[in-house]
Design an enzyme around this catalytic site. Structure first.
Site, PDB file in Angstrom:
ATOM      1  N   ASP A  14       1.921  42.925  69.397  1.00  0.00           N
ATOM      2  CA  ASP A  14       2.007  43.151  67.966  1.00  0.00           C
ATOM      3  C   ASP A  14       1.916  44.537  67.446  1.00  0.00           C
ATOM      4  OD1 ASP A  14       1.884  40.356  67.739  1.00  0.00           O
ATOM      5  OD2 ASP A  14      -0.341  40.212  67.971  1.00  0.00           O
ATOM      6  N   GLU A 175       6.562  35.397  60.163  1.00  0.00           N
ATOM      7  CA  GLU A 175       5.138  36.076  60.320  1.00  0.00           C
ATOM      8  C   GLU A 175       5.279  37.489  60.557  1.00  0.00           C
ATOM      9  OE1 GLU A 175       3.342  33.748  63.430  1.00  0.00           O
ATOM     10  OE2 GLU A 175       4.605  34.800  64.951  1.00  0.00           O
TER      11      GLU A 175
HETATM   12  C1  6LW Z   1       0.722  37.258  65.879  1.00  0.00           C
HETATM   13  C2  6LW Z   1       1.845  36.645  65.404  1.00  0.00           C
HETATM   14  C3  6LW Z   1       2.329  36.580  66.677  1.00  0.00           C
HETATM   15  O1  6LW Z   1      -0.547  37.081  65.087  1.00  0.00           O
HETATM   16  O2  6LW Z   1       1.366  36.426  67.509  1.00  0.00           O
HETATM   17  O3  6LW Z   1       3.891  37.857  67.952  1.00  0.00           O
HETATM   18  C4  6LW Z   1       0.236  36.143  66.784  1.00  0.00           C
HETATM   19  N1  6LW Z   1       3.527  37.174  66.924  1.00  0.00           N
HETATM   20  O4  6LW Z   1       2.610  37.342  64.278  1.00  0.00           O
HETATM   21  C5  6LW Z   1      -0.663  36.588  67.779  1.00  0.00           C
HETATM   22  O5  6LW Z   1      -0.350  38.022  68.462  1.00  0.00           O
END
Ligand code: 6LW
Length: 499
Positions: A14, A175
């Site tokens: 991330d 996300e």
């Molecule tokens: C993070 C989400 C994700 O919050 O995995 O790869 C979760 N993305 O965006 C945990 O890193």
């Protein structure tokens, strides 16, 4: 200039990046590990040095009782007018918060809370001085179906507007939102498809920060879901313009061994650009390579992922990582030794903090060494571990049975926890351990004053693979030291790559 991916190796997912002048700063997620959120610095985007942690006090980072892969999810770093801000979520107490500093190599502020339910928060500073928060949202108990955007005061965490709901571009789990502005458009970049093998980066844009947003006609703008490559799961990106006007994306990816990975999600870099229609393009036609050629902002130096600590400096190196909230008095540097005071909490104890510290395993091929002296009673243990989390680890340790010293190999996978290969050693409490690894296996060795290196046993890397974990996990393997119900003095720790 040529560079090699991943640029930050081992568990570093991330990534979020910002630039001030010719300095780049990058943060990554830490989950149930401590300290929280490493801050890395670079001049050339390839050589990264860990310069601080956003959360290095237990009182600012409650991880007590955290499940594996609870704790801190994805952070975002932004710079505005002399101040660096990092916004993040602690899912263990489901709190969003912001910390700030004017010196990213020094101390960060105490967190201020943001009243928001959801993960992956981000900040955007507009050119009129307003600041906006965006993050995934939970509505009616349902997670991961869209993004909320609202104006915020980043110093107090107080919302200054209603929250506006924006949908993703059609993939599951929209996300990792980040907002950028260019040419009068607000761009909302997302991760979609989930963080696994279907991971993607998408983009949409609007003239109004609160939408409505129109999707990029060629989404996703980065994904390896259809590419045969060791690099998989590319997504969760953030972008930055360098001082020469060149654009870059940083994002997470994995180096898959077949369909398994155990080093964690790592930080990758790719050149990027705006096309004539004002849409963003990443890499070579939406994919990337291990070796890439691009006009880096400064010449990279030779990269080494070797690590060594002789415990003589009076201070632990910042790379040392603990699990949950460490009891600091159990880690003492004295007389050139690390003294670890083991409690009754073992590596596999439920949601607690054993006396353990490790560094991120940066490569498949490594050799790690330590030497320890332990003075203890029957059943006590001190040794070295390849540790994924409390349910998945391998450990070689010294113990005592009656009056005799023994070395043993402990393998913990799911709810199977076995001690194998125990061998009596003639050692008086002083022993050296070595963990060697390649893509397929870990090899556990010991050595006494009177013997050469002896292989005690092996264990498959597959046992520590994220894909095999029984609950969703997002972390990677650490190579570390630990003590249980005894005091152990460690002389040094050394990890070599490219072995
Ligand atoms: C993070 C989400 C994700 O919050 O995995 O790869 C979760 N993305 O965006 C945990 O890193």
């Amino acid at each position: 200039m040529l560079f090699k991916n991943p640029v930050i190796r081992g568990f570093n997912p991330d990534p979020s990046i910002c630039r001030v002048g010719d300095d780049f700063y990058l943060v990554t997620s830490t989950f149930e590990f401590f300290p929280g959120i490493p801050v890395y610095h670079s001049k050339n985007l390839v050589n990264w040095e860990m310069v601080s942690h956003c959360l290095d006090e237990n009182e600012n980072l409650p991880l007590e009782g955290s499940n594996p892969s609870g704790g801190l999810y994805a952070p975002t770093i932004r710079y505005n007018n002399g101040t660096f801000y990092v916004v993040c979520t602690n899912v263990t107490n489901m709190t969003n918060f912001i910390v700030h500093t004017d010196n990213p190599c020094g101390k960060w502020s105490k967190p201020v809370k943001v009243d928001h339910m959801g993960i992956d928060p981000s900040l955007f500073f507009d050119d009129d001085g307003k600041c906006y928060f965006c993050g995934t949202t939970v509505r009616d108990g349902v997670w991961g179906f869209g993004i909320d955007i609202a104006q915020i005061n980043p110093d107090t965490g107080e919302f200054l507007s209603e929250k506006h709901f924006i949908k993703g571009c059609g993939g599951k789990s929209p996300e990792a939102p980040h907002i950028y502005k260019r040419g009068g458009y607000y761009y909302l970049m997302l991760a979609e498809g989930g963080t696994e093998y279907g991971h993607m980066v998408t983009m949409q844009r609007s003239r109004n920060v609160f939408g409505p947003y129109e999707p990029c006609p060629f989404n996703p703008i980065l994904s390896h879901k259809d590419k045969y490559s060791e690099i998989q799961a590319t997504g969760h990106a953030d972008i930055v313009e360098d001082q020469n006007g060149n654009w870059w994306a940083v994002f997470l990816g994995i180096r898959a061994n077949g369909f398994l990975h155990h080093l964690g999600r790592e930080t990758f870099l790719a050149p990027a650009r705006w096309n004539d229609d004002g849409w963003f393009e990443i890499g070579n036609n939406k994919t990337i390579e291990v070796e890439m050629d691009a006009p880096l902002p400064a010449k990279p130096e030779d990269v080494s992922f070797d690590f060594e600590d002789d415990f003589c400096s009076g201070k632990l190196r910042p790379e040392w990582t603990f699990v949950r909230n460490p009891e600091k008095e159990n880690y003492v540097l004295s007389g050139g030794k690390l003294i670890m005071k083991g409690t009754n909490k073992d590596l596999g104890s439920f949601n607690t903090s054993p006396t353990f510290m490790g560094i991120r395993q940066p490569e498949n091929n490594i050799e790690a060494y330590t030497k320890l002296k332990a003075d203890f009673s029957c059943g006590s243990k001190a040794g070295m571990t390849a540790f994924y989390n409390q349910d998945y680890y391998y450990a070689i340790y010294l113990t005592k049975r009656g009056r005799k010293y023994e070395v043993c190999l402990n393998k913990a996978i799911h709810d199977i926890n076995v001690v194998t290969n125990c061998a009596e050693v003639d050692c008086d409490g002083v022993i050296e351990f070595k963990i060697k690894a390649d893509k397929e296996k870990y090899y556990f060795y010991y050595k006494t004053a009177n013997s050469d290196w002896t292989l005690l046993g092996t264990a498959l890397t597959a046992g520590l693979a994220t894909e095999g974990t029984h609950m969703m996990t997002f972390t990677g393997t650490f190579i570390g030291l630990y003590a249980y119900e005894c005091t152990a003095e460690f002389d040094f720790f050394k990890l070599k790559t490219n072995t």
